[in-house]
Scaffold this motif. Structure first.
Motif, PDB file in Angstrom:
ATOM      1  N   PRO A   1       0.810  -1.227   0.000  1.00 30.76           N
ATOM      2  CA  PRO A   1       0.000   0.000   0.000  1.00 30.76           C
ATOM      3  C   PRO A   1       0.839   1.270   0.000  1.00 30.76           C
ATOM      4  CG  PRO A   1      -0.887  -1.582   1.567  1.00 30.76           C
ATOM      5  CD  PRO A   1       0.434  -2.117   1.120  1.00 30.76           C
ATOM      6  N   PHE A   2       1.982   1.260   0.702  1.00 30.11           N
ATOM      7  CA  PHE A   2       2.838   2.439   0.733  1.00 30.11           C
ATOM      8  C   PHE A   2       3.401   2.730  -0.658  1.00 30.11           C
ATOM      9  CE2 PHE A   2       7.058   4.363   1.320  1.00 30.11           C
ATOM     10  CZ  PHE A   2       6.689   5.525   1.965  1.00 30.11           C
ATOM     11  N   VAL A   3       3.882   1.682  -1.323  1.00 27.74           N
ATOM     12  CA  VAL A   3       4.409   1.859  -2.677  1.00 27.74           C
ATOM     13  C   VAL A   3       3.306   2.324  -3.619  1.00 27.74           C
ATOM     14  CG1 VAL A   3       5.443   0.671  -4.648  1.00 27.74           C
ATOM     15  CG2 VAL A   3       6.239   0.173  -2.342  1.00 27.74           C
ATOM     16  N   ALA A   4       2.112   1.726  -3.487  1.00 24.68           N
ATOM     17  CA  ALA A   4       0.996   2.105  -4.349  1.00 24.68           C
ATOM     18  C   ALA A   4       0.627   3.572  -4.168  1.00 24.68           C
ATOM     19  CB  ALA A   4      -0.211   1.218  -4.061  1.00 24.68           C
ATOM     20  N   THR A   5       0.632   4.042  -2.912  1.00 24.96           N
ATOM     21  CA  THR A   5       0.316   5.444  -2.638  1.00 24.96           C
ATOM     22  C   THR A   5       1.346   6.370  -3.267  1.00 24.96           C
ATOM     23  OG1 THR A   5      -0.730   4.822  -0.546  1.00 24.96           O
ATOM     24  CG2 THR A   5      -0.102   7.123  -0.812  1.00 24.96           C
ATOM     25  N   LEU A   6       2.616   6.001  -3.145  1.00 20.88           N
ATOM     26  CA  LEU A   6       3.688   6.802  -3.739  1.00 20.88           C
ATOM     27  C   LEU A   6       3.529   6.880  -5.256  1.00 20.88           C
ATOM     28  CD1 LEU A   6       6.457   8.257  -3.581  1.00 20.88           C
ATOM     29  CD2 LEU A   6       7.529   5.997  -3.691  1.00 20.88           C
ATOM     30  N   VAL A   7       3.223   5.739  -5.865  1.00 19.12           N
ATOM     31  CA  VAL A   7       3.109   5.700  -7.318  1.00 19.12           C
ATOM     32  C   VAL A   7       1.847   6.408  -7.801  1.00 19.12           C
ATOM     33  CG1 VAL A   7       2.947   4.147  -9.317  1.00 19.12           C
ATOM     34  CG2 VAL A   7       4.494   3.603  -7.432  1.00 19.12           C
ATOM     35  N   ASP A   8       0.804   6.448  -6.997  1.00 21.64           N
ATOM     36  CA  ASP A   8      -0.407   7.171  -7.383  1.00 21.64           C
ATOM     37  C   ASP A   8      -0.098   8.631  -7.703  1.00 21.64           C
ATOM     38  OD1 ASP A   8      -1.917   4.949  -7.084  1.00 21.64           O
ATOM     39  OD2 ASP A   8      -2.907   5.548  -5.230  1.00 21.64           O
ATOM     40  N   VAL A   9       0.658   9.256  -6.817  1.00 22.18           N
ATOM     41  CA  VAL A   9       0.982  10.674  -6.995  1.00 22.18           C
ATOM     42  C   VAL A   9       1.894  10.872  -8.197  1.00 22.18           C
ATOM     43  CG1 VAL A   9       1.968  12.718  -5.898  1.00 22.18           C
ATOM     44  CG2 VAL A   9       0.740  11.031  -4.514  1.00 22.18           C
ATOM     45  N   THR A  10       2.984  10.126  -8.232  1.00 14.71           N
ATOM     46  CA  THR A  10       3.936  10.291  -9.332  1.00 14.71           C
ATOM     47  C   THR A  10       3.329   9.846 -10.658  1.00 14.71           C
ATOM     48  OG1 THR A  10       4.852   8.128  -8.769  1.00 14.71           O
ATOM     49  CG2 THR A  10       5.957  10.052  -7.861  1.00 14.71           C
ATOM     50  N   GLY A  11       2.409   8.860 -10.598  1.00 17.99           N
ATOM     51  CA  GLY A  11       1.762   8.410 -11.828  1.00 17.99           C
ATOM     52  C   GLY A  11       0.948   9.501 -12.483  1.00 17.99           C
ATOM     53  N   LEU A  12       0.253  10.286 -11.669  1.00 23.59           N
ATOM     54  CA  LEU A  12      -0.510  11.411 -12.210  1.00 23.59           C
ATOM     55  C   LEU A  12       0.401  12.443 -12.870  1.00 23.59           C
ATOM     56  CD1 LEU A  12      -3.178  12.035  -9.426  1.00 23.59           C
ATOM     57  CD2 LEU A  12      -3.613  11.324 -11.783  1.00 23.59           C
ATOM     58  N   VAL A  13       1.515  12.722 -12.206  1.00 27.47           N
ATOM     59  CA  VAL A  13       2.463  13.699 -12.760  1.00 27.47           C
ATOM     60  C   VAL A  13       2.988  13.205 -14.110  1.00 27.47           C
ATOM     61  CG1 VAL A  13       4.666  14.867 -12.396  1.00 27.47           C
ATOM     62  CG2 VAL A  13       3.088  14.550 -10.479  1.00 27.47           C
ATOM     63  N   ILE A  14       3.367  11.922 -14.150  1.00 27.51           N
ATOM     64  CA  ILE A  14       3.883  11.355 -15.406  1.00 27.51           C
ATOM     65  C   ILE A  14       2.806  11.401 -16.489  1.00 27.51           C
ATOM     66  CG2 ILE A  14       4.645   9.211 -16.503  1.00 27.51           C
ATOM     67  CD1 ILE A  14       6.011   8.498 -13.833  1.00 27.51           C
ATOM     68  N   TYR A  15       1.589  11.026 -16.143  1.00 25.73           N
ATOM     69  CA  TYR A  15       0.491  10.971 -17.116  1.00 25.73           C
ATOM     70  C   TYR A  15       0.212  12.333 -17.734  1.00 25.73           C
ATOM     71  CZ  TYR A  15      -4.330  10.185 -18.801  1.00 25.73           C
ATOM     72  OH  TYR A  15      -5.465  10.105 -19.560  1.00 25.73           O
ATOM     73  N   PHE A  16       0.035  13.332 -16.886  1.00 27.25           N
ATOM     74  CA  PHE A  16      -0.314  14.645 -17.416  1.00 27.25           C
ATOM     75  C   PHE A  16       0.878  15.341 -18.074  1.00 27.25           C
ATOM     76  CE2 PHE A  16      -3.910  14.133 -14.444  1.00 27.25           C
ATOM     77  CZ  PHE A  16      -4.939  14.348 -15.349  1.00 27.25           C
ATOM     78  N   THR A  17       2.081  15.002 -17.664  1.00 21.25           N
ATOM     79  CA  THR A  17       3.260  15.545 -18.350  1.00 21.25           C
ATOM     80  C   THR A  17       3.345  14.996 -19.770  1.00 21.25           C
ATOM     81  OG1 THR A  17       4.456  15.737 -16.246  1.00 21.25           O
ATOM     82  CG2 THR A  17       5.769  15.759 -18.269  1.00 21.25           C
ATOM     83  N   VAL A  18       3.108  13.696 -19.904  1.00 18.33           N
ATOM     84  CA  VAL A  18       3.089  13.084 -21.235  1.00 18.33           C
ATOM     85  C   VAL A  18       1.961  13.678 -22.068  1.00 18.33           C
ATOM     86  CG1 VAL A  18       2.693  10.920 -22.498  1.00 18.33           C
ATOM     87  CG2 VAL A  18       4.165  10.938 -20.478  1.00 18.33           C
ATOM     88  N   ALA A  19       0.789  13.875 -21.441  1.00 16.72           N
ATOM     89  CA  ALA A  19      -0.355  14.443 -22.158  1.00 16.72           C
ATOM     90  C   ALA A  19      -0.034  15.841 -22.684  1.00 16.72           C
ATOM     91  CB  ALA A  19      -1.575  14.487 -21.247  1.00 16.72           C
ATOM     92  N   LEU A  20       0.653  16.651 -21.875  1.00 19.83           N
ATOM     93  CA  LEU A  20       1.030  17.999 -22.313  1.00 19.83           C
ATOM     94  C   LEU A  20       1.944  17.939 -23.525  1.00 19.83           C
ATOM     95  CD1 LEU A  20       1.645  19.857 -18.911  1.00 19.83           C
ATOM     96  CD2 LEU A  20      -0.043  20.474 -20.663  1.00 19.83           C
ATOM     97  N   ALA A  21       2.861  16.957 -23.520  1.00 24.29           N
ATOM     98  CA  ALA A  21       3.802  16.859 -24.631  1.00 24.29           C
ATOM     99  C   ALA A  21       3.128  16.324 -25.894  1.00 24.29           C
ATOM    100  CB  ALA A  21       4.963  15.935 -24.234  1.00 24.29           C
ATOM    101  N   VAL A  22       2.256  15.345 -25.763  1.00 21.77           N
ATOM    102  CA  VAL A  22       1.647  14.714 -26.928  1.00 21.77           C
ATOM    103  C   VAL A  22       0.481  15.509 -27.492  1.00 21.77           C
ATOM    104  CG1 VAL A  22       0.447  12.621 -27.746  1.00 21.77           C
ATOM    105  CG2 VAL A  22       2.403  12.394 -26.186  1.00 21.77           C
ATOM    106  N   LEU A  23      -0.344  16.082 -26.610  1.00 22.64           N
ATOM    107  CA  LEU A  23      -1.569  16.736 -27.040  1.00 22.64           C
ATOM    108  C   LEU A  23      -1.427  18.257 -27.179  1.00 22.64           C
ATOM    109  CD1 LEU A  23      -4.063  14.747 -24.762  1.00 22.64           C
ATOM    110  CD2 LEU A  23      -3.577  14.374 -27.198  1.00 22.64           C
TER     111      LEU A  23
END
Length: 460
Positions: free
Chosen positions: A433-455
């Motif tokens: 759960p601790f790892v999952a929580t950490l990745v939740d936050v960073t996953g959003l950052v990665i997702y929207f950063t990629v979206a900004l670059a692609v879209l």
């Protein structure tokens, strides 16, 4: 199950006070089976049955009972019976009992011990918690190196009764220092006139009294021993740990690791024996930490609020992205925590693990991304959902984001146990759960950063 089957007959014998018949009947059972029977039948029948058992058998049965049952019997029998019971228990079983019982019960038990037994219990209790000294027993057979095989066997016959084991015999010098150990079989098969020091062959393995129980467990697993000697820092023999004690350690360690990986403190007791307040305390702390961590996810979502407003379709894939990263991170954390516990990987292997996880997670991320890409394209082509004019760019965003998120999750999950072990903490606390929580936050950052670059220039 056994107790439920025998319950009608046992109740009849107790009502008729057929104590001799009861004693004879229970003499046919193994102590562990008798303990199981006592657990199955009503508590009111436990005490009369327990009182008819021979002293030695009663002590063995008592050692097999769970803590809650032991407490009940202690409160029900007299001080004389309790003294007899404890005197027939091995010192390591005495110590474990004194460690786990409530203070007022422990005080009563200590008061029932003889001065010698009290001293032995206090000596064992003086060692650090979870150390080898807490699990050892001084009941072992030791001989001098100058004895012949015939003399050694005669000594074992005379002094080996009621010892923890005679399968392994320990060789000491005149000052009580451990020289070696030898199997009983080697003595039996040797020429009767051969000296013990000439019979012994092989490496002598020992533990110090302050060795951690995990180290003891690894030593048993590595060398395949049934008993190991415990010494002080100068090599003087203090006691032994046997395989039955270390199996108990293995069970406790595995249980603690599983509970920590689940995102909570170890319960240190059977589930149904843990009180309501203790359960809240054990689980509430980690849940609060994880909840505060998840609040950062909401913060990250707020930071990209404008992008979400311009491309609402992106919000549909947030659960997909962050759950994939959390799942990959949890997998990696679980694999590495277990590998560290079993000694399959060492701290120095972190770079090998990192390279392996990079390759593995990149491949897994590409595969998951391809599945996500195909799903978006298929739904659009079949008319099941309209992702807009730039649906292929949305699909590409999901694909690339999954590669990044899965890679980050796997790396974080695999490296956190190494970091915790290096810092002196239990790697199991890098729970899934601790790892999952950490990745939740960073996953959003990665997702929207990629979206900004692609879209950029299309939806954004």
């Amino acid at each position: 199950m056994i107790g439920n089957l025998l319950r009608p007959e046992l109740e009849e014998l107790i009502a008729a006070k057929e104590w001799d018949v009861l004693r004879e009947a229970f003499s046919q059972f193994h102590p562990a089976e008798i303990a199981e029977i006592l657990e199955d039948i009503p508590d009111a029948d436990d005490v009369p049955i327990f009182r008819v058992l021979p002293r030695t058998l009663a002590a063995e049965v008592f050692a097999h009972l769970p803590q809650q049952h032991q407490e009940m019997l202690i409160r029900s029998v007299s001080s004389d019976q309790m003294r007899s019971l404890l005197s027939d228990m091995s010192p390591d079983d005495q110590t474990r009992l004194l460690e786990e019982l409530p203070p007022e019960v422990t005080k009563r038990l200590l008061a029932s011990l003889s001065p010698e037994e009290l001293q032995a219990a206090r000596d064992l209790l003086g060692y650090p918690l979870h150390s080898a000294g807490r699990y050892m027993t001084p009941e072992y057979v030791a001989i001098h190196a100058g004895l012949t095989a015939r003399e050694a066997l005669d000594y074992i016959r005379a002094h080996g009764r009621d010892k923890e084991t005679v399968n392994v015999v320990f060789i000491l010098d005149e000052k009580g220092k451990l020289l070696a150990d030898i199997s009983l079989g080697a003595l039996v098969m040797a020429n009767p006139d051969d000296r013990v020091h000439d019979i012994h062959r092989g490496l002598t393995i020992s533990l110090t009294a302050n060795s951690d129980r995990e180290e003891a467990l690894r030593t048993f697993e590595k060398y395949g021993r049934i008993a190991l000697p415990v010494t002080d820092c100068d090599g003087h023999m203090l006691g032994i740990i046997t395989i039955d004690d270390i199996l108990d350690v293995a069970s406790r360690e595995a249980t603690e690791d599983m509970q920590k990986i689940g995102g909570m403190e170890a319960l240190d007791a059977p589930y149904l024996d843990v009180s309501y307040t203790k359960m809240i305390r054990k689980r509430g702390g980690w849940l609060s930490v994880l909840f505060l961590g998840e609040m950062l996810t909401a913060t990250a979502m707020g930071f990209f609020e404008e992008e979400i407003a311009h491309a609402v379709v992106l919000a549909m894939f947030v659960p997909l992205i962050i759950s994939s990263g959390g799942n990959s991170g949890s997998q990696a954390a679980t694999l590495i925590v277990r590998a560290l516990a079993l000694g399959e990987v060492k701290l120095k292997d972190w770079w090998k693990v990192l390279r392996r996880e990079l390759r593995t997670s990149a491949t897994l991320g590409m595969w998951l991304g391809m599945v996500g890409f195909a799903r978006i394209m298929l739904w659009q082509k079949l008319g099941w959902f309209d992702y807009g004019d730039h649906y292929y760019l949305v699909a590409a965003t999901v694909w690339l984001s999954l590669i990044g998120v899965v890679c980050f999750g796997s790396i974080a999950g695999s490296m956190l146990p190494f970091a915790l072990r290096k810092a002196g903490f239990d790697p199991a606390t890098s729970s899934a759960p601790f790892v999952a929580t950490l990745v939740d936050v960073t996953g959003l950052v990665i997702y929207f950063t990629v979206a900004l670059a692609v879209l950029q220039g299309t939806l954004l």
